[in-house]
Design an enzyme around this catalytic site. Sequence first.
Site, PDB file in Angstrom:
ATOM      1  N   GLU A  19       1.474  -0.124  -4.990  1.00 45.54           N
ATOM      2  CA  GLU A  19       0.763   1.019  -5.287  1.00 45.54           C
ATOM      3  C   GLU A  19       1.361   2.286  -5.362  1.00 45.54           C
ATOM      4  O   GLU A  19       1.976   2.519  -3.972  1.00 45.54           O
ATOM      5  CB  GLU A  19      -0.614   0.880  -4.596  1.00 45.54           C
ATOM      6  CG  GLU A  19      -1.420   1.919  -4.817  1.00 45.54           C
ATOM      7  CD  GLU A  19      -2.232   2.430  -3.632  1.00 45.54           C
ATOM      8  OE1 GLU A  19      -3.462   2.765  -3.677  1.00 45.54           O
ATOM      9  OE2 GLU A  19      -1.709   2.486  -2.325  1.00 45.54           O
ATOM     10  N   ASP A  52       0.674  -1.189  -0.159  1.00 48.20           N
ATOM     11  CA  ASP A  52       0.117  -0.079   0.062  1.00 48.20           C
ATOM     12  C   ASP A  52       0.970   1.133  -0.087  1.00 48.20           C
ATOM     13  O   ASP A  52       1.985   1.381   0.745  1.00 48.20           O
ATOM     14  CB  ASP A  52      -0.874  -0.057   1.176  1.00 48.20           C
ATOM     15  CG  ASP A  52      -1.906   1.029   1.302  1.00 48.20           C
ATOM     16  OD1 ASP A  52      -2.751   1.075   0.334  1.00 48.20           O
ATOM     17  OD2 ASP A  52      -2.059   1.847   2.151  1.00 48.20           O
TER      18      ASP A  52
END
Length: 530
Positions: A265, A198
Amino acid sequence: MSAPWWRGAVIYQVYVRSFADGNGDGVGDFGGLIGKLDYLAALGIDALWLSPIHPTPNRDWGYDVSDYDGVNPEYGTAADFEQLLAEAHARGLKVMTDEVLAHTSDEHAWFRDSLTGGEKADWYVWAAPREDGTPPNNWLSAFAGEAWAYHPARRQYYHHKFLRQQPKLNWRNPAARAAALAVLDGWLAKGVDGFRLDVANAYFHVAALTDNPPVPQAQRTSANWAHAPNLQFHFNDSNLPDNIEALDAIRRTVDRYPDRFVMGEFSEEPERCGCFEPPDVGLHSGYSFPLLEAHTLGPDFIRKHFAMLDRHPGHWPSVAFSNHDVMRTLTRFGGKDAPPALAKMMLALLFSLKGTALLYQGEELGLPQVDLRRDQLKDPVGDLYYPLHKGRDGCRTPIPWDAGAPNLGFSTGTPWLPVGETHRALAVSRQMAQADSSLNWTRRVLAMRKQGRALRLGEIEFVDESAPILAFTRCHGTECVFCAFNMSAEPATLTDGRLGAARLLLESHAASRSADLLVLPPYGAYIAAL
């Protein structure tokens, strides 16, 4: 030498809370997921990416981790996860976990120690207030408002790029960095096959806490004005060029285990912070948001993204049109009354582009976004700009398994988010019996993708066609595939001298071909071997 398993793989994202509930408490869990592994294996995917599975106070629904070593009791036990891992591996499916290492929950033991000035005092980003009590700089949170929260226990502010309850880990502290890397080590030792990271752009910040520069007024677009944090360049709170140091440290950790994969990401400034490095530098792969945030259907958003990737020829990208943070593909590009043909065309396009394909749960069914009332929302982002924007819950609603069952077969209890009534006609139970359904189309496209190497491993070269046609070739060695897509609601034609001898592999709707002329129906997809 064979390519690593992840290169050209199709990775299916499971948002665990909304996938399948095995114990009837209204929350998806490991037991429910285990019961659907045969469905996933039959789909033709290669791996699962599980949304965060760790204990959490659910301020940001799992992306606020309070214990990296455990599993969320709502999802099951450690033994349940081990069973999931074994059952998936038995079906030839890899399992990746979603690790949130740029921040923790404010309920994590590390932060509690930091709050009291213990040995972890510098494990988070703390700073004194200005003389007038205001935050130390102008950094803005991605969830709106100041990116700082004052705490009287230390008489200081702590930095949070997202919610106040998600304090930022200080990767500049060697002990904090080592602890974060040990999280990966622990889960690799348990047998997971890799990670999705993330906000992999946000490990480092400028130690001097320099203000972020504003986006000049003349450069501001509607995207900037849509969200206050977009009015500044996030050059100092994250997205630093030396972010690559953190990515390299992660890569060295993962590479100690054979046959593993780590992707990230990169939500901002992907060319600045290490997203598009070649495979021997930083992570194995990364994805950014241009394909996820595009709203205008047409060849341009694909061509522009791959033009950016062309500046990084050694990088192997991951590609996605949807995930748990953005509006579902069908609604984003087609609106409330989008036809099923659009869903099929976008699925074929996703699986034809160069890269590792990331398929969000329910996209194989062609699900539209669910329109929820304000009192039904759980996402903190939904409170920001309602009703102009309703947050992310509309793409997170439970998967419709059985059109005739309570809660569409997701749960025997009350689902944590309402099921979408518009999803009843698209339930798995109905689509399994429909030869032309989005589900069966997905199976056919993925089966075709695995028959050769071009669509999995080949380079991409765009064909000079005007809108609404997007056309390109994928070639690997002597194998070449021609892909064409009509990105409009009207028939469209293209001419290519190679088409006369091409061998049809797949088409979403009957196209008309005469020698080198191809007429594609509305939202038609055409794939042929050259």
